[in-house]
Design a protein around this motif. Structure first.
Motif, PDB file in Angstrom:
ATOM      1  N   PHE A  25       2.008  14.456   3.566  1.00 49.36           N
ATOM      2  CA  PHE A  25       3.098  13.109   3.330  1.00 49.36           C
ATOM      3  C   PHE A  25       3.628  12.968   4.672  1.00 49.36           C
ATOM      4  CE2 PHE A  25       7.689  12.853   2.103  1.00 49.36           C
ATOM      5  CZ  PHE A  25       7.629  11.684   1.446  1.00 49.36           C
ATOM      6  N   VAL A  26       4.123  11.860   4.763  1.00 52.01           N
ATOM      7  CA  VAL A  26       4.718  11.451   5.841  1.00 52.01           C
ATOM      8  C   VAL A  26       6.398  10.954   5.487  1.00 52.01           C
ATOM      9  CG1 VAL A  26       5.106   9.209   7.596  1.00 52.01           C
ATOM     10  CG2 VAL A  26       2.646  10.125   6.675  1.00 52.01           C
TER      11      VAL A  26
ATOM     12  N   GLY B   5      19.369  21.728  -0.266  1.00 47.41           N
ATOM     13  CA  GLY B   5      18.595  21.847   0.962  1.00 47.41           C
ATOM     14  C   GLY B   5      17.236  21.147   1.303  1.00 47.41           C
ATOM     15  N   PRO B   6      16.644  21.475   2.487  1.00 44.84           N
ATOM     16  CA  PRO B   6      15.202  20.728   2.606  1.00 44.84           C
ATOM     17  C   PRO B   6      14.238  21.358   1.821  1.00 44.84           C
ATOM     18  CG  PRO B   6      15.843  21.867   4.391  1.00 44.84           C
ATOM     19  CD  PRO B   6      17.363  22.132   3.452  1.00 44.84           C
ATOM     20  N   GLY B   7      14.131  22.675   1.508  1.00 48.69           N
ATOM     21  CA  GLY B   7      12.967  23.331   0.920  1.00 48.69           C
ATOM     22  C   GLY B   7      12.940  22.899  -0.553  1.00 48.69           C
ATOM     23  N   GLY B   8      11.896  23.578  -0.950  1.00 46.58           N
ATOM     24  CA  GLY B   8      11.940  23.436  -2.578  1.00 46.58           C
ATOM     25  C   GLY B   8      10.169  23.635  -2.990  1.00 46.58           C
ATOM     26  N   PHE B   9      10.260  23.636  -4.530  1.00 46.88           N
ATOM     27  CA  PHE B   9       8.808  23.610  -4.877  1.00 46.88           C
ATOM     28  C   PHE B   9       8.124  22.226  -4.755  1.00 46.88           C
ATOM     29  CE2 PHE B   9      11.226  27.246  -6.571  1.00 46.88           C
ATOM     30  CZ  PHE B   9      10.566  28.237  -6.478  1.00 46.88           C
ATOM     31  N   ILE B  10       7.149  22.230  -3.981  1.00 45.01           N
ATOM     32  CA  ILE B  10       6.710  20.887  -3.969  1.00 45.01           C
ATOM     33  C   ILE B  10       5.314  20.659  -4.541  1.00 45.01           C
ATOM     34  CG2 ILE B  10       5.756  19.296  -1.893  1.00 45.01           C
ATOM     35  CD1 ILE B  10       7.853  20.796  -0.176  1.00 45.01           C
ATOM     36  N   GLU B  11       5.021  19.247  -4.869  1.00 46.88           N
ATOM     37  CA  GLU B  11       3.830  19.087  -5.600  1.00 46.88           C
ATOM     38  C   GLU B  11       3.436  17.578  -4.925  1.00 46.88           C
ATOM     39  OE1 GLU B  11       1.561  20.850  -7.078  1.00 46.88           O
ATOM     40  OE2 GLU B  11       2.741  22.260  -7.645  1.00 46.88           O
ATOM     41  N   ALA B  12       2.029  17.294  -4.788  1.00 48.65           N
ATOM     42  CA  ALA B  12       1.625  15.905  -4.304  1.00 48.65           C
ATOM     43  C   ALA B  12       0.841  15.035  -5.227  1.00 48.65           C
ATOM     44  CB  ALA B  12       0.999  16.337  -2.973  1.00 48.65           C
ATOM     45  N   LEU B  13       1.143  13.924  -5.257  1.00 47.22           N
ATOM     46  CA  LEU B  13       0.300  12.804  -5.720  1.00 47.22           C
ATOM     47  C   LEU B  13      -0.427  11.868  -4.828  1.00 47.22           C
ATOM     48  CD1 LEU B  13       2.797  11.445  -8.719  1.00 47.22           C
ATOM     49  CD2 LEU B  13       1.048  13.368  -9.058  1.00 47.22           C
ATOM     50  N   THR B  14      -1.703  11.963  -4.761  1.00 48.10           N
ATOM     51  CA  THR B  14      -2.618  11.432  -3.709  1.00 48.10           C
ATOM     52  C   THR B  14      -3.218  10.271  -4.086  1.00 48.10           C
ATOM     53  OG1 THR B  14      -4.595  12.752  -4.292  1.00 48.10           O
ATOM     54  CG2 THR B  14      -2.965  13.764  -2.814  1.00 48.10           C
ATOM     55  N   SER B  15      -4.160   9.751  -3.262  1.00 51.18           N
ATOM     56  CA  SER B  15      -4.721   8.728  -3.674  1.00 51.18           C
ATOM     57  C   SER B  15      -5.806   8.889  -4.529  1.00 51.18           C
ATOM     58  CB  SER B  15      -5.426   7.945  -2.304  1.00 51.18           C
ATOM     59  OG  SER B  15      -4.543   7.564  -1.361  1.00 51.18           O
ATOM     60  N   THR B  16      -6.368   9.976  -5.175  1.00 49.55           N
ATOM     61  CA  THR B  16      -7.202  10.368  -6.076  1.00 49.55           C
ATOM     62  C   THR B  16      -6.554  10.284  -7.313  1.00 49.55           C
ATOM     63  OG1 THR B  16      -8.480  11.608  -4.364  1.00 49.55           O
ATOM     64  CG2 THR B  16      -8.926  11.790  -6.557  1.00 49.55           C
TER      65      THR B  16
ATOM     66  N   ARG C 245       0.838  -1.281  -0.108  1.00 50.63           N
ATOM     67  CA  ARG C 245       0.032   0.097   0.109  1.00 50.63           C
ATOM     68  C   ARG C 245       1.005   1.370   0.094  1.00 50.63           C
ATOM     69  NH1 ARG C 245      -5.427  -1.151   1.433  1.00 50.63           N
ATOM     70  NH2 ARG C 245      -5.875  -3.340   0.824  1.00 50.63           N
ATOM     71  N   LEU C 246       0.354   2.292  -0.666  1.00 48.09           N
ATOM     72  CA  LEU C 246       1.021   3.648  -0.743  1.00 48.09           C
ATOM     73  C   LEU C 246       0.816   4.225   0.764  1.00 48.09           C
ATOM     74  CD1 LEU C 246       2.662   5.724  -2.280  1.00 48.09           C
ATOM     75  CD2 LEU C 246       0.442   6.691  -2.839  1.00 48.09           C
ATOM     76  N   TYR C 247       1.919   4.642   1.654  1.00 50.71           N
ATOM     77  CA  TYR C 247       1.805   5.001   2.861  1.00 50.71           C
ATOM     78  C   TYR C 247       1.596   6.601   2.617  1.00 50.71           C
ATOM     79  CZ  TYR C 247       2.493   5.188   7.908  1.00 50.71           C
ATOM     80  OH  TYR C 247       2.320   5.482   9.241  1.00 50.71           O
ATOM     81  N   GLY C 248       0.460   7.168   2.750  1.00 47.70           N
ATOM     82  CA  GLY C 248       0.216   8.668   2.710  1.00 47.70           C
ATOM     83  C   GLY C 248       0.384   8.984   1.043  1.00 47.70           C
ATOM     84  N   THR C 249       0.912  10.119   0.951  1.00 51.54           N
ATOM     85  CA  THR C 249       1.222  10.720  -0.500  1.00 51.54           C
ATOM     86  C   THR C 249       2.612  10.608  -1.067  1.00 51.54           C
ATOM     87  OG1 THR C 249       1.564  12.688   0.313  1.00 51.54           O
ATOM     88  CG2 THR C 249      -0.727  12.143   0.085  1.00 51.54           C
TER      89      THR C 249
END
Length: 748
Positions: free
Chosen positions: A387-388, A206-217, A131-135
């Motif tokens: 996101f975890v 570094g830890p930052g940046g321009f972030i996008e997410a792929l979810t369960s949808t 299973r995908l844990y989170g996103t």
């Protein structure tokens, strides 16, 4: 005859030799017991450390990692290795990554009764355990224009901007992209406070940046992916794109922490890295799932720490001492610096410190475990915030494994220190101890020589061959060359002349000079260690023979074996005495014959008399035929005649020459029927004269020995001066020969 049972009671304290022997025996026994106890503890420590190091199911980890790599890389429609441009990146995301997450059959996501899962099934198979844990988090970092780069003046009008390499100082954090409904730029920079710096092949980001997410949808995620592609999310200033996600297998309880890194060099070259780290519940919590194996592992780690604490106290007691400032004053602790000159002690501390550091990192890993709340979040509200991030845990676990791998070598190598009872192990120990200073010098020569070749190969071939692109990669290649595990044909192919010269120089300097020097140093140290060990064994054998002889003498005196032998077998006893006397006389004749031959060889010249320095000076010569000398007695004096009972045992000699050999009628020392009685004053005078005679003899022999020593030293000094002169002459002749050879061979 009184029995000799050895010194007992206060006699042991009076007899210094007996006291020292007894003390050495007691200390030797305690040392043997202590050494045996330490060996048993180290064996337990070694077994426990090995069991804990191999306690993880590595085969299961490797199988699970292989499944992840096949799904997203090797068996995907487009492997990661084919990504060499921004267009291919988006192609990989559409054809390989999206099907790997959501499966190939995406029609199920458009069914009216489809319910979005909080832990989405990987591949679309409901019966599947992964299973995908989170996103899924996509993170991009970019650099500012005109930073660490400059366009040539001739092209400045056509190319007004340039983009250099990435650095935190030149990172672009300004918003960009199309304008959204509220009038702001679409893509905003997100600063991650809890993140850490990640190093790739080209730079550290570094830890930052321009972030996008792929979810369960699926529908929303795929639509967003197409939107950011068409909106120029990846631009000319992009230097790295991270695709981070975690897959959980609920059958085994393993977490696959995945990170795909795409780096973009200023030249346009794409470098990709796919890192998969498998975690288990034991990595996230001290007791893991609470099974018996988890409990045993935790108890084993606590016991291991107990071993470490005990060894630290033992090692500290060896180099920390106290300086006494006097009676009733405070003792000042001091550090024994000679303790740190032993390489084995440094090895012990390095081993202990690595174990402590490993345990501290493990505690830190348990504290970084994120809360398990992804099962309770609304799938429709998933995004960047849900996101975890397991990457800090995965990084710590990898560090722990690397420390354990390195420390395992030190721990097992330390076993040599505890099994030095074997001869060859003792040779190795003495070889290492005897070659410490020489090896340090050799290491300096080796390091400087190898560093020169590292820089040479990097400068010569770094721009053409990727294996020489950095000094570290070049260093690895050259070390592999020392082991015979590298291919240098590419060096000769790219630069035949330069490559051949560098290879010849490398072989001549490193192989034929530096490495042969190392071999000679180790052989010399091994030879010295062998000689030391042989001398030690010879000394031990001599001590064993002496102790055996003393034991036989003690048994013979205690049980009066000679008297019993004479009593029960008198004939055999007297034949033994005659044989012994004959052997003694034979030895005397041999000595006389040797002295006659020596005098004949000297041609009538007498050897240099030692005078009072002679060992036989002032001693009464033995009278041949009077008594048979016993074993162990000195052949230069008469044998002991036993205690003095009465004056008849003394011979009065009238001598007017002074103290040497003169005495008056002494009379009887006890009530004997023979001879007149001696007065007390006469006895005292006799004792004082004897003591004075002995003292004068000692002084006389000491002065003679001093004169003899000085004369020998003077003669040795003259000999050394002559040798120095001869060596200087030979040295001049050698230099003349060398110059003649150079003049002769310069025409050839």
């Amino acid at each position: 005859m009184a029995e000799n049972t050895g010194p007992t009671g206060l006699e042991v304290l009076v007899n210094e030799k007996a006291f020292n022997d007894l003390l050495a025996q007691q200390r030797g026994a305690l040392a043997i017991l202590k050494q045996g106890f330490n060996v048993i503890l180290f064996i337990g420590f070694l077994i426990l450390y090995t069991v804990l190091a191999l306690g993880e199911p590595l085969d299961d980890f490797r199988a699970y990692e292989g499944y992840i790599r096949r799904r997203f890389d090797t068996d995907a429609a487009m492997p990661i290795a084919d990504v060499d441009s921004s267009y291919n990146f988006w192609e990989y995301m559409r054809t390989s990554f999206i099907p790997g997450i959501y499966g190939n059959d995406t029609s199920i996501y458009f069914m009216p009764d489809y319910s979005v899962q909080k832990l989405m099934t990987i591949g679309g198979d409901e019966a599947h355990s992964n299973r995908l844990y989170g996103t899924v988090r996509m993170r991009m970092v970019k650099t500012l224009s005109d930073q660490d780069c400059k366009v040539a003046d001739g092209f400045a009008s056509a190319f007004p901007q340039c983009y250099g390499g990435y650095s935190e100082a030149s990172e672009d954090k300004s918003s960009y992209g199309p304008i959204n409904s509220i009038g702001d730029a679409e893509f905003d920079y997100t600063k991650m406070e809890a993140g850490s710096t990640i190093c790739g092949s080209l730079s550290c980001y570094g830890p930052g940046g321009f972030i996008e997410a792929l979810t369960s949808t699926y529908n929303a995620s795929y639509t967003r992916l197409l939107y950011i592609e068409n909106s120029g999310w990846i631009s000319q200033g992009t230097r790295a794109v991270f695709v981070d996600f975690t897959i959980y297998n609920f059958n085994s309880g393993y977490y696959a922490v995945c990170s795909i890194l795409f780096e973009v060099a200023p030249s346009g070259h794409w470098v990709h890295t796919f890192d998969v780290q498998i975690l288990m519940e034991r990595h996230l919590a001290p007791l893991g799932t609470g099974e018996m194996s988890d409990w045993m592992t935790l108890v084993g780690e606590i016991v291991l720490l107990g071993f470490v604490v005990r060894q630290i106290m033992e090692e500290a007691a060896e180099f920390i001492g106290c300086r006494n400032r006097g009676a009733g004053k405070i003792k000042i602790p001091r550090i024994k610096m000679e303790y740190f000159r032993d390489a084995w002690n440094i090895l012990d501390w390095l081993n202990l410190l690595l174990i402590i550091v490993t345990f501290v990192i493990r505690l830190n890993t348990w504290s970084l475990t994120p809360p398990v709340d992804v099962l309770f979040n609304d799938a429709a509200g998933q995004g960047v915030s849900t996101f975890v991030d397991f990457s800090p845990l995965a990084k710590n676990v990898r560090t722990i494994r690397e420390l354990i791998a390195f420390n395992a070598v030190l721990t097992w190598f330390k076993a040599v220190k505890y099994i030095d009872v074997f001869p060859y192990i003792a040779f190795l120990m003495q070889t290492v101890q005897g070659s410490q200073r020489h090896l340090l010098t050799w290491f300096c020569i080796f390091s400087t020589s190898l560093m020169g070749f590292v820089l040479a190969f990097t400068f010569a071939f770094g721009a053409e061959d990727p294996v020489f692109s950095t000094p570290w990669k070049t260093f690895v290649v050259l070390v592999r060359t020392l082991l015979g595990d590298s291919d240098m044909a590419t060096v000769h192919e790219r630069a035949p002349f330069t490559g051949a010269l560098l290879l010849i120089a490398f072989v001549a300097i490193i192989f034929f000079t530096v490495m042969q020097l190392f071999v000679s140093l180790m052989l010399g140290a091994l030879q010295d260690a062998k000689l030391t060990e042989e001398l030690k064994q010879a000394r031990q054998w001599h001590e064993l023979v002496e102790r055996t002889t003393e034991l036989m003498v003690t048994v013979s005196v205690t049980f009066r074996l000679e008297e019993r032998f004479k009593e029960f077998v008198p004939g055999l006893y007297y034949r033994y005495r005659r044989w012994k006397r004959g052997r003694y006389e034979h030895e005397l004749r041999r000595e006389e014959s040797y002295e006659e031959r020596q005098a004949k060889d000297l041609g009538g010249r007498q050897p240099l008399p030692l005078g009072a320095a002679s060992p036989s000076w002032g001693r009464i010569k033995v009278k041949q035929g009077v008594m048979v000398q016993n074993d162990g007695e000195d052949s230069g004096s008469e044998p002991d005649l036993g205690p003095l009972h009465h004056a008849s045992q003394l011979r009065a000699v009238e001598d007017n020459s002074g103290r040497r050999g003169s005495q008056s009628s002494l009379g009887s020392l006890d009530s004997g029927p023979k001879g007149p009685h001696a007065t007390e004053d006469q006895v005292i005078d006799l004792v004082m004269e004897s003591a004075g005679y002995i003292a004068d003899g000692v002084v006389e022999r000491t002065g003679a020995a001093k004169s003899l020593l000085f004369s020998e030293m003077t003669e040795a000094r003259d000999i050394l001066r002559n040798i120095t002169t001869v060596v200087e002459v030979l040295n001049r002749r050698a230099r003349d020969l060398e110059l003649q050879q150079q003049q002769f061979t310069r025409h050839f």
